[in-house]
Design an enzyme around this catalytic site. Structure first.
Site, PDB file in Angstrom:
ATOM      1  N   ARG A 175       0.824  -1.230   0.000  1.00  0.00           N
ATOM      2  CA  ARG A 175       0.000   0.000   0.000  1.00  0.00           C
ATOM      3  C   ARG A 175       0.856   1.278   0.000  1.00  0.00           C
ATOM      4  NH1 ARG A 175      -2.668  -3.643  -0.956  1.00  0.00           N
ATOM      5  NH2 ARG A 175      -4.448  -4.474   0.173  1.00  0.00           N
ATOM      6  N   SER A 225     -11.090  -1.078   3.805  1.00  0.00           N
ATOM      7  CA  SER A 225     -10.309  -1.408   5.013  1.00  0.00           C
ATOM      8  C   SER A 225      -9.767  -0.123   5.616  1.00  0.00           C
ATOM      9  CB  SER A 225      -9.133  -2.316   4.661  1.00  0.00           C
ATOM     10  OG  SER A 225      -9.622  -3.554   4.244  1.00  0.00           O
ATOM     11  N   GLU A 295      -5.084   2.842   6.587  1.00  0.00           N
ATOM     12  CA  GLU A 295      -4.930   2.654   5.136  1.00  0.00           C
ATOM     13  C   GLU A 295      -5.688   3.778   4.425  1.00  0.00           C
ATOM     14  OE1 GLU A 295      -5.337  -1.352   3.668  1.00  0.00           O
ATOM     15  OE2 GLU A 295      -6.270  -0.667   1.812  1.00  0.00           O
TER      16      GLU A 295
END
Ligand SMILES: Cc1cc2nc3c(=O)[nH]c(=O)nc-3n(C[C@H](O)[C@H](O)[C@H](O)COP(=O)(O)OP(=O)(O)OC[C@H]3O[C@@H](n4cnc5c(N)ncnc54)[C@H](O)[C@@H]3O)c2cc1C
Length: 303
Positions: A175, A225, A295
């Site tokens: 990520r 998420s 995130e």
């Protein structure tokens, strides 16, 4: 006045549709967020380059919006020119490669790839973001990541200058990417896929969509998420084990279905959601000594 001048300039230069005080809640999957001072919908890279160059020269803050599926925007909104990439949604196939504009849908691309019998994107079928957002965030699921198939990315720097980067230039991780670190604007991406079996790919994608529907609270507005998975285990497992499923602040609630999702039960504010995120982080830190890293991206809220 600065904002009226900006709108007049955008209209004069014909750089795309433009609106003042555009509610961000209409552009985020959480359905949360106050107004963007100005939002513009450019149709090509040249227009984006001009917009970025102008804002750099005049000192106007800029923010880039994909499909808003990983974004929490403050209730007060954002004092910036928001460049919405939705109109840059072209997709061009050539053999086993595809070139797509920042605003193309990742899920549409995955569907087209499968129909062409090309593999490498099936993992992304349930990820509701844009190509630009996915390439920036290194979106991934089920052991696949967009960086596995990225060959080249056309970016603009903060001055509007164009560069063509290869995957090696981007230094992808979980990520993360240098695109994000350097605040580059992703204008388009070239992805390279491999020959595969159409039927098998379609089955894989249907299974993936079914699994998501069972496990994720797709029936309620959410931002995907919330936390990155700490090494070795899913963030949701820690949150679940800590007994935080169902924890609620205002209309923001830790999903009863998947603990790493926070859902909007109707009228959740950014403040509710942000306070809930911080509460979960503190409780996991106290209980397990683990610091959960968000995130989701925050606009107008402290990270
Ligand atoms: C139900 C649901 C399921 C999800 N499942 C997954 C999953 O399995 N895996 C996963 O990785 N993610 C998942 N996500 C999160 C999200 O879809 C991805 O992170 C996606 O890549 C974000 O793309 P976006 O276009 O929505 O970006 P946005 O939310 O619009 O923006 C996210 C960030 O990217 C920046 N950005 C967007 N476009 C550009 C651009 N062209 N150039 C530069 N910066 C840009 C924005 O400024 C912001 O910082 C899920 C989200 C939801 C709601």
């Amino acid at each position: 006045m600065q904002w009226n001048d900006l709108i007049a300039w955008i209209e004069e230069e014909k750089l795309g549709a433009v609106r003042a005080n555009e509610p961000m809640a209409d552009h985020t999957s959480w359905r949360i967020g106050g107004p963007a001072k100005v939002m513009v919908w450019p149709e090509d890279t040249a227009a984006c380059s001009q917009l970025l160059g102008h804002c750099k020269t005049t000192g106007i803050p800029v923010a880039v919006l994909g499909y808003g599926t990983n974004l929490l925007v403050a209730d007060e909104g954002i004092d910036a020119l928001v460049i919405n990439t939705r109109e840059m949604n072209w997709i061009l196939w050539q053999d086993h490669q595809v070139r797509a504009g920042a605003g193309a849908s990742l899920a549409v691309l995955a569907g087209q790839a499968a129909r062409r019998g090309l593999q490498g994107l099936a993992f992304s079928i349930g990820i509701p973001g844009s190509v630009g957002g996915a390439v920036l965030m290194n979106a991934g699921a089920y052991n696949g990541m967009i960086s596995d198939v990225v060959s080249q990315v056309v970016v603009l720097d903060l001055n509007g200058g164009q560069q063509v980067l290869s995957k090696e230039d981007i230094h992808y991780g979980y990520r993360v990417s240098d695109l994000k670190k350097n605040h580059w604007f992703v204008a388009e991406a070239l992805l390279t896929l491999q020959p595969g079996d159409r039927e098998a790919l379609e089955k894989e994608m249907n299974d993936c969509l079914k699994a998501r529907k069972e496990k994720q609270p797709l029936e309620l507005p959410n931002g995907g998420s919330v936390f990155k998975n700490p090494a070795g285990e899913g963030a949701g497992r820690f949150i679940d084990r800590a007994g935080l499923k169902g924890l609620r602040i205002g209309d923001a609630q830790v999903s009863l279905k998947h603990a790493n999702f926070i859902v909007n039960l109707g009228h959740a504010t950014a403040k509710d959601t942000y306070t809930l995120i911080r509460t979960v982080q503190q409780r996991i830190q106290q209980q397990y000594g683990i610091s959960l890293e968000p995130e989701v991206v925050f606009w107008g809220l402290k990270e």
